[in-house]
Design a protein around this motif. Structure first.
Motif, PDB file in Angstrom:
ATOM      1  N   HIS A  71      -3.814  -9.824  14.909  1.00 52.02           N
ATOM      2  CA  HIS A  71      -3.327  -8.485  14.568  1.00 52.02           C
ATOM      3  C   HIS A  71      -4.434  -7.819  13.766  1.00 52.02           C
ATOM      4  CE1 HIS A  71      -0.120  -5.676  12.889  1.00 52.02           C
ATOM      5  NE2 HIS A  71      -1.161  -5.459  12.102  1.00 52.02           N
ATOM      6  N   VAL A  72      -5.027  -6.738  14.285  1.00 51.59           N
ATOM      7  CA  VAL A  72      -6.210  -6.154  13.644  1.00 51.59           C
ATOM      8  C   VAL A  72      -5.888  -4.840  12.945  1.00 51.59           C
ATOM      9  CG1 VAL A  72      -7.830  -7.297  15.200  1.00 51.59           C
ATOM     10  CG2 VAL A  72      -6.937  -5.036  15.801  1.00 51.59           C
ATOM     11  N   GLY A  73      -6.692  -4.542  11.924  1.00 55.54           N
ATOM     12  CA  GLY A  73      -6.543  -3.299  11.183  1.00 55.54           C
ATOM     13  C   GLY A  73      -7.412  -3.326   9.941  1.00 55.54           C
TER      14      GLY A  73
ATOM     15  N   VAL B 286      -3.259   7.783  16.110  1.00 58.41           N
ATOM     16  CA  VAL B 286      -4.657   7.356  15.979  1.00 58.41           C
ATOM     17  C   VAL B 286      -4.891   6.060  16.757  1.00 58.41           C
ATOM     18  CG1 VAL B 286      -6.445   6.567  14.367  1.00 58.41           C
ATOM     19  CG2 VAL B 286      -4.985   8.507  13.755  1.00 58.41           C
ATOM     20  N   ALA B 287      -3.973   5.110  16.637  1.00 57.07           N
ATOM     21  CA  ALA B 287      -4.109   3.834  17.353  1.00 57.07           C
ATOM     22  C   ALA B 287      -4.184   4.059  18.863  1.00 57.07           C
ATOM     23  CB  ALA B 287      -2.944   2.914  17.010  1.00 57.07           C
ATOM     24  N   ARG B 288      -3.316   4.887  19.365  1.00 53.33           N
ATOM     25  CA  ARG B 288      -3.300   5.169  20.809  1.00 53.33           C
ATOM     26  C   ARG B 288      -4.595   5.850  21.257  1.00 53.33           C
ATOM     27  NH1 ARG B 288       1.826   5.484  23.530  1.00 53.33           N
ATOM     28  NH2 ARG B 288       1.247   7.460  24.495  1.00 53.33           N
ATOM     29  N   GLU B 289      -5.112   6.731  20.420  1.00 55.93           N
ATOM     30  CA  GLU B 289      -6.347   7.431  20.773  1.00 55.93           C
ATOM     31  C   GLU B 289      -7.531   6.469  20.789  1.00 55.93           C
ATOM     32  OE1 GLU B 289      -8.356  10.496  22.321  1.00 55.93           O
ATOM     33  OE2 GLU B 289      -6.214  10.554  21.793  1.00 55.93           O
ATOM     34  N   ILE B 290      -7.550   5.511  19.846  1.00 53.70           N
ATOM     35  CA  ILE B 290      -8.616   4.503  19.845  1.00 53.70           C
ATOM     36  C   ILE B 290      -8.570   3.693  21.138  1.00 53.70           C
ATOM     37  CG2 ILE B 290      -9.431   2.369  18.759  1.00 53.70           C
ATOM     38  CD1 ILE B 290      -8.518   3.552  16.062  1.00 53.70           C
ATOM     39  N   LEU B 291      -7.391   3.212  21.495  1.00 50.36           N
ATOM     40  CA  LEU B 291      -7.244   2.412  22.710  1.00 50.36           C
ATOM     41  C   LEU B 291      -7.589   3.218  23.957  1.00 50.36           C
ATOM     42  CD1 LEU B 291      -3.939   0.516  21.836  1.00 50.36           C
ATOM     43  CD2 LEU B 291      -6.232  -0.477  21.999  1.00 50.36           C
TER      44      LEU B 291
ATOM     45  N   VAL C 150       0.665  -1.367  19.944  1.00 52.88           N
ATOM     46  CA  VAL C 150       0.526  -0.468  18.800  1.00 52.88           C
ATOM     47  C   VAL C 150       1.711  -0.649  17.858  1.00 52.88           C
ATOM     48  CG1 VAL C 150       0.443   1.943  18.060  1.00 52.88           C
ATOM     49  CG2 VAL C 150      -0.808   1.220  20.107  1.00 52.88           C
ATOM     50  N   GLN C 151       1.402  -0.915  16.592  1.00 47.16           N
ATOM     51  CA  GLN C 151       2.439  -1.115  15.587  1.00 47.16           C
ATOM     52  C   GLN C 151       2.338  -0.067  14.486  1.00 47.16           C
ATOM     53  OE1 GLN C 151       3.080  -5.034  14.069  1.00 47.16           O
ATOM     54  NE2 GLN C 151       2.146  -6.057  15.832  1.00 47.16           N
ATOM     55  N   SER C 152       3.435   0.064  13.733  1.00 46.98           N
ATOM     56  CA  SER C 152       3.418   0.844  12.505  1.00 46.98           C
ATOM     57  C   SER C 152       4.425   0.201  11.558  1.00 46.98           C
ATOM     58  CB  SER C 152       3.778   2.311  12.766  1.00 46.98           C
ATOM     59  OG  SER C 152       3.635   3.073  11.574  1.00 46.98           O
ATOM     60  N   MET C 153       4.555   0.794  10.364  1.00 50.65           N
ATOM     61  CA  MET C 153       5.499   0.271   9.377  1.00 50.65           C
ATOM     62  C   MET C 153       6.254   1.428   8.753  1.00 50.65           C
ATOM     63  SD  MET C 153       4.774  -2.300   6.183  1.00 50.65           S
ATOM     64  CE  MET C 153       6.154  -2.986   5.228  1.00 50.65           C
ATOM     65  N   THR C 154       7.540   1.251   8.561  1.00 50.38           N
ATOM     66  CA  THR C 154       8.346   2.300   7.937  1.00 50.38           C
ATOM     67  C   THR C 154       7.983   2.433   6.458  1.00 50.38           C
ATOM     68  OG1 THR C 154      10.091   0.722   7.432  1.00 50.38           O
ATOM     69  CG2 THR C 154      10.303   1.956   9.491  1.00 50.38           C
ATOM     70  N   ASN C 155       8.192   3.627   5.912  1.00 45.23           N
ATOM     71  CA  ASN C 155       8.003   3.814   4.468  1.00 45.23           C
ATOM     72  C   ASN C 155       9.318   4.183   3.789  1.00 45.23           C
ATOM     73  OD1 ASN C 155       8.346   6.497   5.189  1.00 45.23           O
ATOM     74  ND2 ASN C 155       6.190   7.030   4.938  1.00 45.23           N
ATOM     75  N   THR C 156      10.418   3.874   4.467  1.00 51.76           N
ATOM     76  CA  THR C 156      11.748   4.095   3.904  1.00 51.76           C
ATOM     77  C   THR C 156      12.203   2.827   3.176  1.00 51.76           C
ATOM     78  OG1 THR C 156      12.781   3.263   5.920  1.00 51.76           O
ATOM     79  CG2 THR C 156      12.385   5.648   5.791  1.00 51.76           C
ATOM     80  N   PHE C 157      13.258   2.945   2.380  1.00 47.06           N
ATOM     81  CA  PHE C 157      13.917   1.755   1.868  1.00 47.06           C
ATOM     82  C   PHE C 157      14.756   1.201   3.014  1.00 47.06           C
ATOM     83  CE2 PHE C 157      13.373   4.217  -2.135  1.00 47.06           C
ATOM     84  CZ  PHE C 157      12.530   3.315  -2.787  1.00 47.06           C
ATOM     85  N   THR C 158      14.490  -0.017   3.412  1.00 43.69           N
ATOM     86  CA  THR C 158      15.139  -0.581   4.593  1.00 43.69           C
ATOM     87  C   THR C 158      16.653  -0.573   4.464  1.00 43.69           C
ATOM     88  OG1 THR C 158      13.188  -1.958   4.935  1.00 43.69           O
ATOM     89  CG2 THR C 158      15.186  -2.589   6.125  1.00 43.69           C
ATOM     90  N   LYS C 159      17.141  -0.766   3.251  1.00 43.76           N
ATOM     91  CA  LYS C 159      18.592  -0.777   3.029  1.00 43.76           C
ATOM     92  C   LYS C 159      19.234   0.582   3.322  1.00 43.76           C
ATOM     93  CE  LYS C 159      18.026  -2.166  -1.201  1.00 43.76           C
ATOM     94  NZ  LYS C 159      16.551  -2.180  -1.230  1.00 43.76           N
TER      95      LYS C 159
ATOM     96  N   THR D 151      -3.010  -6.980  18.946  1.00 41.09           N
ATOM     97  CA  THR D 151      -2.055  -5.982  18.480  1.00 41.09           C
ATOM     98  C   THR D 151      -2.677  -5.323  17.261  1.00 41.09           C
ATOM     99  OG1 THR D 151       0.261  -5.615  17.842  1.00 41.09           O
ATOM    100  CG2 THR D 151      -0.769  -7.630  17.042  1.00 41.09           C
ATOM    101  N   MET D 152      -2.281  -4.092  16.950  1.00 39.31           N
ATOM    102  CA  MET D 152      -2.984  -3.363  15.905  1.00 39.31           C
ATOM    103  C   MET D 152      -2.080  -2.402  15.147  1.00 39.31           C
ATOM    104  SD  MET D 152      -5.080  -0.751  18.421  1.00 39.31           S
ATOM    105  CE  MET D 152      -5.798   0.316  17.171  1.00 39.31           C
ATOM    106  N   ARG D 153      -2.440  -2.197  13.868  1.00 40.57           N
ATOM    107  CA  ARG D 153      -1.820  -1.143  13.082  1.00 40.57           C
ATOM    108  C   ARG D 153      -2.920  -0.373  12.361  1.00 40.57           C
ATOM    109  NH1 ARG D 153       1.200  -1.063   7.228  1.00 40.57           N
ATOM    110  NH2 ARG D 153       1.515   1.193   7.219  1.00 40.57           N
ATOM    111  N   ILE D 154      -2.867   0.937  12.431  1.00 46.13           N
ATOM    112  CA  ILE D 154      -3.766   1.795  11.669  1.00 46.13           C
ATOM    113  C   ILE D 154      -3.039   2.177  10.387  1.00 46.13           C
ATOM    114  CG2 ILE D 154      -5.062   3.950  11.658  1.00 46.13           C
ATOM    115  CD1 ILE D 154      -6.042   1.831  13.677  1.00 46.13           C
ATOM    116  N   SER D 155      -3.522   1.705   9.247  1.00 43.90           N
ATOM    117  CA  SER D 155      -2.841   1.928   7.970  1.00 43.90           C
ATOM    118  C   SER D 155      -3.316   3.237   7.341  1.00 43.90           C
ATOM    119  CB  SER D 155      -3.119   0.764   7.013  1.00 43.90           C
ATOM    120  OG  SER D 155      -2.698  -0.455   7.566  1.00 43.90           O
ATOM    121  N   LEU D 156      -2.449   4.232   7.294  1.00 46.32           N
ATOM    122  CA  LEU D 156      -2.814   5.541   6.755  1.00 46.32           C
ATOM    123  C   LEU D 156      -1.851   5.971   5.664  1.00 46.32           C
ATOM    124  CD1 LEU D 156      -3.505   7.489  10.091  1.00 46.32           C
ATOM    125  CD2 LEU D 156      -5.191   6.400   8.582  1.00 46.32           C
ATOM    126  N   THR D 157      -2.370   6.688   4.687  1.00 47.59           N
ATOM    127  CA  THR D 157      -1.521   7.291   3.659  1.00 47.59           C
ATOM    128  C   THR D 157      -1.032   8.624   4.200  1.00 47.59           C
ATOM    129  OG1 THR D 157      -2.969   6.257   2.008  1.00 47.59           O
ATOM    130  CG2 THR D 157      -1.403   7.895   1.214  1.00 47.59           C
TER     131      THR D 157
END
Length: 353
Positions: free
Chosen positions: A202-204, A248-253, A27-36, A233-239
């Protein structure tokens, strides 16, 4: 639950996490912060770790972001992926600073010489490269081939062009993604690709929407692929808060039996036969068992007509009645419980299992 047979792909390592082969679907996700902004990025990653994120991706838009990876890496506990577009120098700097995986399209960073420099940096460190194609990044020539419209076949062909660039440089530590907003196009693209390569997928569904509609769209698309044994491997892309993506990804699996993440609930939708407040009861039971992590199935049913029978596959459950409930295990009725004791009794029984 009937077993899902996964297509066997080659295995790659993202830090200490396996992707592909017989490894669990991660299960993957992505940060929405400025990495710096190191502090906010680290805090978000740690929060994602708490809800079960296993791989995290960060945007690397400039050299300051790439430099931040070194410090971020020291403060987190899961592999980190650098998401890079166009500038090969950012990829090299990210690799030097300890990145565990790259998301980059070789055809979008200029000359073969530039791609070769990235490969030369990644190869000794065994850094996998994820080729990510979506409907907005299909090569112009391929779009024209299909009358200027994105298609599943076009997505596959575009991705294979990028794959060929790396293979020609003797690099096959590759992961592929083919995300689109159109569910059928995306599912078809992955199915075509799964027949052509054995690289991990990588699915999504990309840009799938807000928490409610995005969860539904992603569950349909990703769930369809996983049922066919496609996806490593997977990421659920949500706003929404990235933590919701992980949930959500964990619940799907969990729902498909592909990963054991604690309790799987079977709950009654309620009807005119229901003589007990099953909605409130379900909430109280789930709250009482929120820290229980054993992989069991718990049924919370509204009446004795369908309860034990329909929930026969559950390990334990209750079926409501007038002022009471039946306690059952594996479809066999054990005893009656007074309404006021239902939550307490069920929680106690489960904790003893």
């Amino acid at each position: 639950m009937e077993q899902i047979i996964r297509k066997q792909t080659r295995k790659v390592m993202c830090g200490n996490v396996e992707i592909g082969g017989d490894a669990p679907i991660t299960v993957q996700s992505m940060t929405n912060t400025f990495t710096k902004n190191i502090r906010s990025t680290v805090n978000q990653i740690l929060a994602l770790e708490e809800v079960g994120c296993e791989i995290i991706r960060v945007a690397v838009a400039d050299m300051e972001d790439a430099e931040a990876i070194k410090e971020i890496k020291k403060q987190i506990h899961i592999p980190i992926v650098a998401d890079i577009h166009f500038d090969y120098r950012l990829a090299i700097k990210s690799i030097e600073n300890g990145i565990d995986k790259l998301r980059i399209n070789p055809g979008n960073i200029g000359s073969i010489e530039r791609v070769q420099k990235v490969v030369e940096a990644a190869k000794p460190r065994e850094i996998p490269i994820r080729i990510g194609v979506n409907v907005g990044s299909i090569h112009k020539d391929i779009l024209e081939k299909y009358n200027g419209q994105p298609t599943s076949q076009g997505m596959v062909e575009s991705a294979l062009e990028h794959v060929e660039i790396l293979e020609n440089l003797d690099y096959n530590n590759i992961v592929i993604s083919l995300k689109g907003t159109d569910i059928k196009m995306t599912v078809d693209a992955y199915k075509i690709m799964s027949q052509k390569v054995n690289y991990p997928l990588h699915v999504g569904i990309t840009h799938s929407g807000t928490l409610f509609d995005g969860s539904i769209r992603s569950s349909i698309g990703v769930g369809s692929l996983l049922l066919d044994g496609i996806g490593d491997t997977m990421r659920i892309s949500l706003t929404d808060d990235p933590r919701e993506e992980v949930k959500v990804a964990r619940e799907i699996l969990k729902s498909l039996g592909l990963r054991n993440f604690g309790i799987n609930y079977i709950t009654c939708p309620t009807c005119g036969r229901t003589k007990i407040n099953i909605i409130e009861l379900s909430k109280k039971i789930q709250e009482g068992l929120k820290d229980f992590n054993k992989p069991i199935t718990v049924a919370i049913m509204g009446c004795a007509v369908n309860g034990p029978g329909e929930a026969r596959q559950s390990d334990i459950g209750i079926a409501g009645g007038i002022g009471e409930a039946l306690l059952f295990k594996k479809g066999v009725i054990i005893r009656k419980i007074k309404e006021e004791d239902i939550v307490k009794t069920l929680v106690e029984e489960i904790n003893q299992m």
